[in-house]
Design a protein around this motif. Structure first.
Motif, mmCIF file in Angstrom:
data_model
loop_
_atom_site.group_PDB
_atom_site.id
_atom_site.type_symbol
_atom_site.label_atom_id
_atom_site.label_comp_id
_atom_site.label_asym_id
_atom_site.label_seq_id
_atom_site.Cartn_x
_atom_site.Cartn_y
_atom_site.Cartn_z
ATOM 1 N N PHE A 40 -88.297 0.184 -41.803
ATOM 2 C CA PHE A 40 -89.393 -0.777 -41.747
ATOM 3 C C PHE A 40 -90.282 -0.494 -40.538
ATOM 4 C CE2 PHE A 40 -91.162 -4.688 -39.992
ATOM 5 C CZ PHE A 40 -91.901 -5.158 -41.067
ATOM 6 N N ALA A 41 -89.663 -0.280 -39.385
ATOM 7 C CA ALA A 41 -90.421 -0.020 -38.151
ATOM 8 C C ALA A 41 -91.241 1.267 -38.280
ATOM 9 C CB ALA A 41 -89.473 0.061 -36.960
ATOM 10 N N ILE A 42 -90.664 2.296 -38.827
ATOM 11 C CA ILE A 42 -91.383 3.564 -38.996
ATOM 12 C C ILE A 42 -92.542 3.386 -39.966
ATOM 13 C CG2 ILE A 42 -91.188 5.904 -39.951
ATOM 14 C CD1 ILE A 42 -88.261 5.886 -38.813
ATOM 15 N N LYS A 43 -92.289 2.737 -41.089
ATOM 16 C CA LYS A 43 -93.327 2.534 -42.108
ATOM 17 C C LYS A 43 -94.527 1.785 -41.560
ATOM 18 C CE LYS A 43 -94.134 0.411 -46.615
ATOM 19 N NZ LYS A 43 -93.543 -0.352 -47.717
ATOM 20 N N VAL A 49 -87.737 1.382 -28.878
ATOM 21 C CA VAL A 49 -86.868 2.388 -28.271
ATOM 22 C C VAL A 49 -85.483 2.416 -28.902
ATOM 23 C CG1 VAL A 49 -86.068 0.937 -26.358
ATOM 24 C CG2 VAL A 49 -86.174 3.405 -26.089
ATOM 25 N N VAL A 50 -84.933 1.288 -29.271
ATOM 26 C CA VAL A 50 -83.604 1.254 -29.871
ATOM 27 C C VAL A 50 -83.625 1.892 -31.256
ATOM 28 C CG1 VAL A 50 -81.794 -0.276 -30.767
ATOM 29 C CG2 VAL A 50 -82.836 -0.747 -28.552
ATOM 30 N N LEU A 51 -84.646 1.585 -32.041
ATOM 31 C CA LEU A 51 -84.705 2.082 -33.407
ATOM 32 C C LEU A 51 -85.148 3.532 -33.507
ATOM 33 C CD1 LEU A 51 -86.112 -1.089 -35.170
ATOM 34 C CD2 LEU A 51 -83.749 -0.293 -35.075
ATOM 35 N N TYR A 55 -77.856 4.886 -35.243
ATOM 36 C CA TYR A 55 -76.940 3.744 -35.157
ATOM 37 C C TYR A 55 -75.764 4.056 -34.241
ATOM 38 C CZ TYR A 55 -73.702 0.070 -36.518
ATOM 39 O OH TYR A 55 -72.821 -0.985 -36.508
ATOM 40 N N ASN A 56 -75.230 5.264 -34.351
ATOM 41 C CA ASN A 56 -74.078 5.635 -33.525
ATOM 42 C C ASN A 56 -74.420 5.703 -32.035
ATOM 43 O OD1 ASN A 56 -72.354 5.747 -35.715
ATOM 44 N ND2 ASN A 56 -72.761 7.915 -36.086
ATOM 45 N N ASP A 57 -75.703 5.855 -31.710
ATOM 46 C CA ASP A 57 -76.119 5.859 -30.303
ATOM 47 C C ASP A 57 -75.914 4.491 -29.657
ATOM 48 O OD1 ASP A 57 -76.890 8.491 -30.631
ATOM 49 O OD2 ASP A 57 -79.018 8.004 -30.870
ATOM 50 N N VAL A 58 -76.217 3.426 -30.402
ATOM 51 C CA VAL A 58 -76.074 2.078 -29.848
ATOM 52 C C VAL A 58 -74.768 1.420 -30.263
ATOM 53 C CG1 VAL A 58 -78.542 1.642 -29.617
ATOM 54 C CG2 VAL A 58 -77.420 1.032 -31.725
ATOM 55 N N GLY A 59 -74.236 1.806 -31.424
ATOM 56 C CA GLY A 59 -72.979 1.255 -31.905
ATOM 57 C C GLY A 59 -73.115 -0.168 -32.399
ATOM 58 N N TYR A 60 -72.037 -0.648 -32.978
ATOM 59 C CA TYR A 60 -72.021 -1.985 -33.562
ATOM 60 C C TYR A 60 -72.357 -3.056 -32.527
ATOM 61 C CZ TYR A 60 -70.295 -6.267 -35.697
ATOM 62 O OH TYR A 60 -70.192 -7.546 -36.163
ATOM 63 N N TRP A 61 -71.654 -3.052 -31.422
ATOM 64 C CA TRP A 61 -71.856 -4.121 -30.424
ATOM 65 C C TRP A 61 -73.217 -4.025 -29.751
ATOM 66 C CZ3 TRP A 61 -69.190 -8.108 -31.249
ATOM 67 C CH2 TRP A 61 -67.901 -8.008 -31.761
ATOM 68 N N GLY A 62 -73.698 -2.819 -29.515
ATOM 69 C CA GLY A 62 -75.027 -2.656 -28.934
ATOM 70 C C GLY A 62 -76.106 -3.180 -29.853
ATOM 71 N N PHE A 63 -75.975 -2.897 -31.152
ATOM 72 C CA PHE A 63 -76.943 -3.381 -32.120
ATOM 73 C C PHE A 63 -76.868 -4.902 -32.235
ATOM 74 C CE2 PHE A 63 -78.429 -3.575 -36.736
ATOM 75 C CZ PHE A 63 -79.760 -3.415 -36.418
ATOM 76 N N GLN A 65 -76.065 -7.004 -29.830
ATOM 77 C CA GLN A 65 -76.719 -7.560 -28.645
ATOM 78 C C GLN A 65 -78.232 -7.441 -28.745
ATOM 79 O OE1 GLN A 65 -75.110 -9.356 -26.254
ATOM 80 N NE2 GLN A 65 -73.500 -9.100 -27.767
ATOM 81 N N TYR A 66 -78.702 -6.315 -29.258
ATOM 82 C CA TYR A 66 -80.138 -6.098 -29.454
ATOM 83 C C TYR A 66 -80.702 -7.158 -30.399
ATOM 84 C CZ TYR A 66 -84.334 -3.964 -31.389
ATOM 85 O OH TYR A 66 -85.614 -3.734 -31.822
ATOM 86 N N LEU A 67 -80.023 -7.393 -31.520
ATOM 87 C CA LEU A 67 -80.534 -8.351 -32.493
ATOM 88 C C LEU A 67 -80.417 -9.793 -32.023
ATOM 89 C CD1 LEU A 67 -79.517 -6.831 -35.918
ATOM 90 C CD2 LEU A 67 -81.787 -7.027 -34.928
ATOM 91 N N ILE A 68 -79.406 -10.102 -31.247
ATOM 92 C CA ILE A 68 -79.307 -11.454 -30.693
ATOM 93 C C ILE A 68 -80.557 -11.743 -29.872
ATOM 94 C CG2 ILE A 68 -78.092 -12.853 -28.963
ATOM 95 C CD1 ILE A 68 -75.473 -11.600 -30.102
ATOM 96 N N LYS A 69 -81.005 -10.744 -29.146
ATOM 97 C CA LYS A 69 -82.183 -10.925 -28.294
ATOM 98 C C LYS A 69 -83.497 -10.865 -29.075
ATOM 99 C CE LYS A 69 -84.169 -9.491 -23.949
ATOM 100 N NZ LYS A 69 -83.990 -8.732 -22.730
#
Length: 86
Positions: A40-43, A49-51, A55-63, A65-69
């Motif tokens: 979606f962001a690319i389109k 910066v995160v996207l 996915y493996n760069d940020v991992g489950y918990w990193g993603f 935390q990103y989405l909570i914010k």
């Protein structure tokens, strides 16, 4: 310990707005949600910066935390794009 997706209904809302379907709408912010949000962001030329990574760069918990914010921002962007495209 697993997250309770019912405790945070915005998670399913985000997945629905990303047009995931069926069993993919589970409230789990995993790789399918990451990839859909990234596409979606690319389109729509949204720089994030995160996207830019994988996915493996940020991992489950990193993603998580990103989405909570930032989930309110993404939900707003997704709704606005749907209005424009309809």
């Amino acid at each position: 310990m697993q997250d309770n997706p019912m405790a945070e209904p915005w998670k399913k809302d985000l997945q629905i707005l990303l047009r995931l379907d069926g069993e993919e709408i589970d409230g789990v912010m995993g790789s399918k949600t990451f990839i859909s949000l990234q596409q979606f962001a690319i389109k729509h030329d949204i720089a994030d910066v995160v996207l830019r990574g994988e996915y493996n760069d940020v991992g489950y918990w990193g993603f998580q935390q990103y989405l909570i914010k930032y989930h309110q921002y993404w939900i707003r962007e997704l709704k606005n794009r749907q209005i424009i495209e309809d």
